[in-house]
Every structure is written in structure tokens, then in C-alpha cells.
Scaffold this motif. Structure first.
Motif, PDB file in Angstrom:
ATOM      1  N   ASP A  86       0.820  -1.210   0.000  1.00 40.97           N
ATOM      2  CA  ASP A  86       0.000   0.000   0.000  1.00 40.97           C
ATOM      3  C   ASP A  86       0.856   1.262   0.000  1.00 40.97           C
ATOM      4  N   PHE A  87       1.918   1.243   0.792  1.00 39.76           N
ATOM      5  CA  PHE A  87       2.790   2.418   0.873  1.00 39.76           C
ATOM      6  C   PHE A  87       3.451   2.707  -0.470  1.00 39.76           C
ATOM      7  N   LEU A  88       4.035   1.691  -1.077  1.00 38.70           N
ATOM      8  CA  LEU A  88       4.737   1.894  -2.346  1.00 38.70           C
ATOM      9  C   LEU A  88       3.761   2.267  -3.464  1.00 38.70           C
ATOM     10  N   THR A  89       2.611   1.619  -3.478  1.00 38.44           N
ATOM     11  CA  THR A  89       1.610   1.940  -4.498  1.00 38.44           C
ATOM     12  C   THR A  89       1.167   3.395  -4.394  1.00 38.44           C
ATOM     13  N   ALA A  90       1.023   3.875  -3.159  1.00 37.43           N
ATOM     14  CA  ALA A  90       0.534   5.240  -2.947  1.00 37.43           C
ATOM     15  C   ALA A  90       1.566   6.303  -3.284  1.00 37.43           C
ATOM     16  N   HIS A  91       2.865   5.922  -3.292  1.00 36.26           N
ATOM     17  CA  HIS A  91       3.909   6.931  -3.485  1.00 36.26           C
ATOM     18  C   HIS A  91       4.690   6.738  -4.787  1.00 36.26           C
ATOM     19  N   ARG A  92       4.098   6.084  -5.748  1.00 36.98           N
ATOM     20  CA  ARG A  92       4.786   5.887  -7.035  1.00 36.98           C
ATOM     21  C   ARG A  92       4.819   7.187  -7.843  1.00 36.98           C
ATOM     22  N   LEU A  93       5.946   7.385  -8.505  1.00 32.63           N
ATOM     23  CA  LEU A  93       6.064   8.523  -9.418  1.00 32.63           C
ATOM     24  C   LEU A  93       5.580   8.125 -10.812  1.00 32.63           C
ATOM     25  N   LEU A  94       5.861   6.891 -11.203  1.00 28.78           N
ATOM     26  CA  LEU A  94       5.340   6.325 -12.450  1.00 28.78           C
ATOM     27  C   LEU A  94       4.569   5.053 -12.106  1.00 28.78           C
TER      28      LEU A  94
END
Length: 508
Positions: A454-462
Motif C-alpha cells: 500500500d505504501f509503495l503503491t501510494a507513493h509511485r512517481l510512475l
């Protein structure tokens, strides 16, 4: 020695045991001290006065007493320490000559990278000791006069009872990232046996850098938790003629490393990634940079790792780490030229100690705790399987605790995952990418995989979903091609099912 001296020594032993065994009586201490002349109890001392008179206070006699203390009271003390405790105050207590091969080389740890040297040593030892037994791991257990140490190796019961000066053969120890901690534990135990029991220990090493074997061994020993003086047991080398030869100093200073310009380019990176990644890495000299690829291959994402070398030269000299020992070592060199050109070292710890500040490693063979300290002062670059960021992160936290995963997530500068898909017209490859770049986000308390995802998905640039939607809608790639490009990705499988439901005419 006479009975009066034995009585005085019995009082000293009683004083030594007083803190842990306050109920030890006078008679019991007399029975204990009877071990010095090799007798069972005090009545035998009185009966065999000639035996007492011939006894000297040395490591041989205190060795018998040390065994009795351990057997009866679980007191673990070496014969040398007992000799010092029972000697008169201020007396200089020399370390006694080994029982086996007393005129031979000083007890301690000797290393080599040659099996032939070990074989020659066995021959020399047998001739010098008239066939004394050798205790050996695989490197020497085929010798006629060897006793196999078995699965417990240096932890085998009974080693402490061997006469001092006995030859122990250890190894082969593999020096690579996967085995680095195990090699350190075994070398530490070898040093313990050399220091506490006066054994001679020959260690066979299997390392990609035989020229720096001594330096790596000293690094392994001195970096062990709670290290004290174990490295004083490191003496020298086993020569090709089978001699145990002292080397002073045991380890020499590492050679100075130079920054060699890389031949890498950024061509392997998707064009959408290059600009943001270049900006994120500019000026960064420590932390983690992780790459993932949806392709199931031996060197996962190595083409992306190689490309990153062109963006990180400011961080200093680069080296790569040997993840493990393969049955087919040639596969270690099936990598891009920019990676092949790097020094190939046994571990992250060794690379850092030598002065390398860009370290290419393989996450799936690297413990999470190996990364935490070094990533404070070096740029660690790894490649793993992963068609999305969460897969890449999980592949990069091998054997890590929840706290270590949280710490590692906070050390990441950038993380990229890519999937290469054959185009529908067969003319080439189209790439979709996930990109995360830290911007001071609060990692929070990561407790389980879902929270990381959830954290990585929410903070993706691409987002790979955006790229893949564009390609599918344009007819540049097909659903079948996407499935084939990332067969293990549940996220992409779910995405394709939803896309097919929304656009049934484009699902072919």
C-alpha cells in the motif's frame, strides 16, 4: 610438589569456586586438587606420594583439573587460565609447549586457498608427529590419519579434550555473500580453539579474491559481535610445501582503490525513468537503489543495474559482490560488460572495507542486516525479480525482521521495476515501469506485506498501469503477450481481467 603445596592449591581452588559454589567444603576441594597429580581423591594423594612428588604445576596438570571442574561443577576454564590463577602472585607464567609436536609451529590459525597445500601439510604433520591423529572437515577428512569432524565441525563434542598442538583442518570455507556470516562464525570458533586449547588449525578458503584472503579473514573475525582478542589467534599461512608459516602482520593494508570510468549507458532504462532517476541520484552517496524485472532469468534486472552505473559515478569507486558459489562459475560472467569490468569481491563488508562506495549486490542472497550499516555510508545497488515495486522490495529483504524491513524502506533512494513486452507487430519491445523515489515520506510502522504494498503503491512517481493501458489501448501489445512477459504477477493478471471486461474487443 608435596602434599602441603597441594593443600594450599586446594584452598585457592575453593576460593575460585566460592562465588558460584559457596557450599564447597574443604574435603571436596582436596578431592578436586588430586586431579593435578592425576589421582582420583585425597586418600590416593596420601597413598601415592611418589606420584605427587613427580607432579609439576603446568598446563598438563591444570588441564586435568580443568576437566574435573567442568565435569563436576560445569565450570569452564582453560588449563592456561588455571595455571595463572594457581601460580604465585607476580610469577611469569609461560605458555607451555604443545603436547603434540612441541617443537613445531606456534599454535594458531593458518589459512590457505590451496587444497594441495592442505594435502602437503597432512604429510608434514604425520611425519613430524609419528602419526598423530588429525581432526578434519571435508578439506582433510580423506586423509588416512584423519577423524572426520562430522556435521558439527568445530562444535563437535570432545574437541576441548584433545591434547594441545593437535592439527584441525577446517573448510573449505566459502567466502561469498550468502556464506559470509557462516564463515565468520566458524573462523571465530577456530580462534577460540587455538587460544583456549593451543591447537593448530589450518583453514582452506574458497574465495574469488585469493590475493586478499588474509585481509578478509581478519575482517571476518574482528567484525564478529562481541569481538575481543580472537584475531590474536590468526598467525599465518599454509605454504605450498605444507609448512605452517607465520606472517607478520597477518593482514596488510588494503590497496588504494581508484575510480575507473564506466562504459555503461542509460539505454537499457525506459525513457520515462531516466530523467526522474537521474535527478533522484544526483549527489546521493549513500542508501539503496533497487531494480526489478518481470523476466525470470538468472541475473535479474542486471541490465538495469548496469545502466545505473552511468548515473552514480559521483558516489565513488564501484565493485560487485559474489552472491554465492555456483556449480557453473562461468555464469557469474554472463552479465553486461559494465558489470564484468567491476572488481568481483566476496561480500558487501569486504567491498566497503576496501573503500568501494558503490556496491552492486544480489538481494536474494543478502541478509537484510548486512545492508543497514553499510547503506549509511555507501550506495548499494541491487537487482531482483519483480514486476512491481512490492515484489522487488520483498525480494530485497531476505531474512529481515519487521523492524529491519522498515529501516530498509527508509534507506531506499529509488526503486524501479520494469516489464518488457514484445510488440504486437513483432518489431521490438515495449516497456512499462513502476518508479518510486523517496521524497521524505514517513514510512511509519510497517508490519506486514500488505502495508508495504500500500505504501509503495501510494507513493509511485510512475505507474505501470498507466503505461500498460496506453499500450493496450493503442494496440501496441496484446493481452497474451503481457501474460507471457510476467507470468507470476497477480497484479497484472487482475489488471488484464479488468481491462478485458472494459474493452472486450482489445483482449485478444
Amino acid at each position: 610438589m608435596d602434599t602441603q603445596q597441594l593443600k594450599l592449591l586446594a584452598g585457592l581452588v575453593r576460593g575460585l569456586l566460592q562465588p558460584t559454589h559457596p557450599s564447597l567444603g574443604h574435603g571436596q576441594s582436596l578431592d578436586l586438587i588430586a586431579a593435578l597429580p592425576g589421582l582420583r581423591n585425597w586418600p590416593e594423594v596420601m597413598a601415592f606420594q611418589d606420584r605427587v612428588a613427580a607432579t609439576e604445576l603446568d598446563t598438563t596438570s591444570t588441564g586435568r583439573l580443568a576437566f574435573r571442574l567442568k565435569k563436576r561443577f560445569a565450570i569452564d576454564i582453560s588449563s592456561q587460565d588455571l595455571l595463572e590463577a594457581l601460580s604465585p602472585p607476580g610469577a611469569v607464567v609461560p605458555r607451555g609447549a604443545p603436547h603434540i609436536w612441541p617443537a613445531g609451529p606456534v599454535p594458531g590459525v593458518y589459512v590457505t586457498t590451496s587444497q594441495d597445500a592442505i594435502d602437503a601439510l597432512l604429510e608434514v604433520y604425520e611425519n613430524a608427529t609419528d602419526g598423530a591423529l588429525v581432526y578434519a572437515e571435508r578439506a582433510g577428512n580423506q586423509w588416512e590419519g584423519s577423524i572426520d569432524l562430522g556435521e558439527y565441525g568445530l562444535w563437535s563434542s570432545g574437541i576441548d579434550r584433545l591434547p594441545s598442538g593437535t592439527l584441525l583442518i577446517v573448510g573449505p570455507l566459502k567466502l561469498d555473500q550468502q556464506s559470509w556470516n557462516d564463515a565468520g562464525e566458524r573462523l571465530e570458533m577456530a580462534c577460540n580453539h587455538a587460544l583456549n586449547a593451543g591447537h593448530r588449525i589450518a583453514v582452506l578458503l574458497d574465495t574469488p579474491t585469493p590475493g586478499s584472503a588474509h585481509e578478509d579473514v581478519q575482517l571476518l573475525v574482528t567484525s564478529r559481535p562481541d569481538h575481543t582478542d580472537h584475531d590474536t589467534a590468526l598467525i599465518g599461512a599454509v605454504t605450498n610445501h605444507g609448512e605452517l608459516e607465520a606472517r607478520t602482520p597477518f593482514a596488510r593494508p588494503w590497496p588504494r582503490v581508484e575510480l575507473v570510468p564506466t562504459v555503461a549507458t542509460t539505454d537499457a532504462l525506459p525513457s520515462s525513468v531516466v530523467g526522474p532517476l537521474r535527478e533522484a541520484l544526483a549527489g546521493m552517496i549513500n542508501g539503496l537503489v533497487l531494480f526489478g524485472s518481470g523476466a525470470i532469468e538468472d541475473h535479474a534486472a542486471v541490465h538495469l543495474v548496469a545502466a545505473s552505473l552511468a548515473l552514480t559515478e559521483h558516489a565513488g569507486p564501484a565493485a560487485r559482490v559474489m552472491p554465492r558459489h555456483r556449480s557453473t562459475p562461468s555464469k557469474d560472467w554472463d552479465v553486461p560488460e559494465a558489470i564484468r569490468a567491476l572488481p568481483y569481491l566476496p561480500s558487501i563488508e569486504s567491498a566497503y572495507a576496501q573503500g568501494y562506495r558503490r556496491i552492486v549486490y544480489t538481494p536474494s542472497y543478502t541478509r537484510a542486516d548486512n545492508l543497514l550499516d553499510v547503506s549509511n555510508d555507501a550506495l548499494l545497488i541491487g537487482g531482483a525479480y519483480g514486476s512491481d515495486l512490492a515484489q522487488v522490495f520483498m525480494a530485497s529483504t531476505r531474512d529481515g525482521s519487521t523492524q529491519e524491513e522498515e529501516s530498509l524502506l527508509s534507506r531506499i533512494i529509488a526503486m524501479v521495476s520494469t516489464v518488457d513486452i514484445p510488440t504486437a507487430d513483432g518489431s521490438g519491445i515495449a516497456s512499462v515501469a513502476d518508479l518510486y523515489i523517496t521524497a521524505g515520506q514517513d514510512v511509519g510502522a510497517i508490519k506486514r506485506y500488505k502495508e508495504v504494498d500500500d505504501f509503495l503503491t501510494a507513493h509511485r512517481l510512475l505507474r505501470w498501469e498507466d503505461e500498460l493501458t496506453r499500450l493496450l489501448d493503442a494496440g501496441a501489445v496484446t493481452h497474451e503477450a503481457v501474460k507471457g512477459a510476467c507470468p507470476r504477477s497477480h497484479a497484472i493478471a487482475t489488471f488484464l481481467a479488468e481491462h478485458a471486461a472494459d474493452r472486450p474487443d482489445q483482449s485478444a
